[in-house]
Design a protein around this motif. Structure first.
Motif, PDB file in Angstrom:
ATOM      1  N   LYS A   1     -17.553  27.768  -1.853  1.00 48.85           N
ATOM      2  CA  LYS A   1     -16.809  26.517  -2.011  1.00 48.85           C
ATOM      3  C   LYS A   1     -17.655  25.319  -1.584  1.00 48.85           C
ATOM      4  O   LYS A   1     -17.618  24.262  -2.223  1.00 48.85           O
ATOM      5  CB  LYS A   1     -15.505  26.571  -1.208  1.00 48.85           C
ATOM      6  CG  LYS A   1     -14.497  27.535  -1.792  1.00 48.85           C
ATOM      7  CD  LYS A   1     -13.248  27.631  -0.937  1.00 48.85           C
ATOM      8  CE  LYS A   1     -12.279  28.656  -1.504  1.00 48.85           C
ATOM      9  NZ  LYS A   1     -11.077  28.800  -0.680  1.00 48.85           N
ATOM     10  N   ILE A   2     -18.424  25.494  -0.524  1.00 52.05           N
ATOM     11  CA  ILE A   2     -19.323  24.423  -0.081  1.00 52.05           C
ATOM     12  C   ILE A   2     -20.406  24.193  -1.139  1.00 52.05           C
ATOM     13  O   ILE A   2     -20.751  23.049  -1.452  1.00 52.05           O
ATOM     14  CB  ILE A   2     -19.929  24.762   1.295  1.00 52.05           C
ATOM     15  CG1 ILE A   2     -18.837  24.757   2.356  1.00 52.05           C
ATOM     16  CG2 ILE A   2     -21.055  23.801   1.654  1.00 52.05           C
ATOM     17  CD1 ILE A   2     -19.272  25.300   3.697  1.00 52.05           C
ATOM     18  N   GLY A   3     -20.933  25.270  -1.706  1.00 51.10           N
ATOM     19  CA  GLY A   3     -21.928  25.155  -2.774  1.00 51.10           C
ATOM     20  C   GLY A   3     -21.360  24.478  -4.012  1.00 51.10           C
ATOM     21  O   GLY A   3     -22.067  23.750  -4.716  1.00 51.10           O
ATOM     22  N   PHE A   4     -20.078  24.701  -4.273  1.00 57.46           N
ATOM     23  CA  PHE A   4     -19.405  24.050  -5.404  1.00 57.46           C
ATOM     24  C   PHE A   4     -19.388  22.539  -5.221  1.00 57.46           C
ATOM     25  O   PHE A   4     -19.725  21.784  -6.125  1.00 57.46           O
ATOM     26  CB  PHE A   4     -17.981  24.603  -5.538  1.00 57.46           C
ATOM     27  CG  PHE A   4     -17.092  23.833  -6.460  1.00 57.46           C
ATOM     28  CD1 PHE A   4     -17.279  23.880  -7.827  1.00 57.46           C
ATOM     29  CD2 PHE A   4     -16.063  23.064  -5.956  1.00 57.46           C
ATOM     30  CE1 PHE A   4     -16.450  23.173  -8.681  1.00 57.46           C
ATOM     31  CE2 PHE A   4     -15.225  22.355  -6.800  1.00 57.46           C
ATOM     32  CZ  PHE A   4     -15.424  22.411  -8.165  1.00 57.46           C
ATOM     33  N   VAL A   5     -19.022  22.072  -4.031  1.00 53.65           N
ATOM     34  CA  VAL A   5     -18.957  20.633  -3.770  1.00 53.65           C
ATOM     35  C   VAL A   5     -20.363  20.022  -3.769  1.00 53.65           C
ATOM     36  O   VAL A   5     -20.597  18.978  -4.380  1.00 53.65           O
ATOM     37  CB  VAL A   5     -18.237  20.360  -2.428  1.00 53.65           C
ATOM     38  CG1 VAL A   5     -18.327  18.901  -2.052  1.00 53.65           C
ATOM     39  CG2 VAL A   5     -16.789  20.805  -2.510  1.00 53.65           C
ATOM     40  N   CYS A   6     -21.299  20.690  -3.112  1.00 47.30           N
ATOM     41  CA  CYS A   6     -22.668  20.160  -3.042  1.00 47.30           C
ATOM     42  C   CYS A   6     -23.377  20.210  -4.391  1.00 47.30           C
ATOM     43  O   CYS A   6     -24.313  19.446  -4.635  1.00 47.30           O
ATOM     44  CB  CYS A   6     -23.477  20.938  -2.012  1.00 47.30           C
ATOM     45  SG  CYS A   6     -22.921  20.699  -0.324  1.00 47.30           S
ATOM     46  N   GLY A   7     -22.946  21.105  -5.276  1.00 48.39           N
ATOM     47  CA  GLY A   7     -23.585  21.246  -6.579  1.00 48.39           C
ATOM     48  C   GLY A   7     -23.488  20.004  -7.446  1.00 48.39           C
ATOM     49  O   GLY A   7     -24.352  19.764  -8.292  1.00 48.39           O
ATOM     50  N   PHE A   8     -22.454  19.185  -7.259  1.00 50.69           N
ATOM     51  CA  PHE A   8     -22.345  17.942  -8.019  1.00 50.69           C
ATOM     52  C   PHE A   8     -23.472  16.982  -7.656  1.00 50.69           C
ATOM     53  O   PHE A   8     -24.003  16.280  -8.510  1.00 50.69           O
ATOM     54  CB  PHE A   8     -20.998  17.249  -7.755  1.00 50.69           C
ATOM     55  CG  PHE A   8     -19.849  17.898  -8.443  1.00 50.69           C
ATOM     56  CD1 PHE A   8     -19.737  17.875  -9.827  1.00 50.69           C
ATOM     57  CD2 PHE A   8     -18.863  18.532  -7.707  1.00 50.69           C
ATOM     58  CE1 PHE A   8     -18.668  18.473 -10.464  1.00 50.69           C
ATOM     59  CE2 PHE A   8     -17.794  19.131  -8.336  1.00 50.69           C
ATOM     60  CZ  PHE A   8     -17.690  19.103  -9.715  1.00 50.69           C
ATOM     61  N   PHE A   9     -23.830  16.929  -6.386  1.00 51.41           N
ATOM     62  CA  PHE A   9     -24.814  15.969  -5.905  1.00 51.41           C
ATOM     63  C   PHE A   9     -26.231  16.530  -5.904  1.00 51.41           C
ATOM     64  O   PHE A   9     -27.187  15.801  -6.128  1.00 51.41           O
ATOM     65  CB  PHE A   9     -24.426  15.491  -4.502  1.00 51.41           C
ATOM     66  CG  PHE A   9     -23.013  14.979  -4.449  1.00 51.41           C
ATOM     67  CD1 PHE A   9     -22.679  13.758  -5.021  1.00 51.41           C
ATOM     68  CD2 PHE A   9     -22.008  15.740  -3.870  1.00 51.41           C
ATOM     69  CE1 PHE A   9     -21.375  13.291  -4.993  1.00 51.41           C
ATOM     70  CE2 PHE A   9     -20.707  15.271  -3.829  1.00 51.41           C
ATOM     71  CZ  PHE A   9     -20.379  14.049  -4.399  1.00 51.41           C
TER      72      PHE A   9
END
Length: 120
Positions: free
Chosen positions: A63-71
């Motif tokens: 889930k953290i990788g999902f959010v950071c993946g946008f940036f």
């Protein structure tokens, strides 16, 4: 927890001690003279596991990788590579695929913004 699966507390165990060899028979070679006594063997019910382990399905990292993946798209793609070994249908597998998608979306958004702001 699925019903029908035995729990560790449901399995009955009994200790079985192997019979030692006859005292009058000497060991076949000198190496066996220094071997410890017969090991203890635990015998349970047939076809029953000794311990049932619950699979760990914690998708916090994905889930953290999902959010950071946008940036930072590389983070989303690495998260996908880490989570691709998770079992099919698990939350880890689902969120790692979402992280890969967010990395692709972040990359496409970054390229489009870069092209739109470049002045030739």
């Amino acid at each position: 927890m699925a019903s029908g699966q035995p729990q560790a507390r449901d399995v009955n165990f009994q200790e079985v001690w192997p019979q030692p060899p006859a005292a009058s028979a000497p060991p076949p070679d000198a190496a066996q003279a220094f071997m410890p006594a017969q090991p203890r063997v635990l015998v349970g019910e047939p076809n029953q596991p000794l311990m049932v382990q619950q699979p760990v399905d914690n998708a916090t990292c994905e889930k953290i990788g999902f959010v950071c993946g946008f940036f930072i798209p590389l983070v989303g793609w690495i998260t996908f590579c880490i989570g691709c070994s998770a079992p099919a249908g698990s939350a880890r597998k689902k969120w790692s695929q979402y992280a890969c998608g967010s990395g692709l979306l972040g990359f496409a958004l970054g390229v489009s913004v870069r092209l739109a702001t470049s002045h030739s």
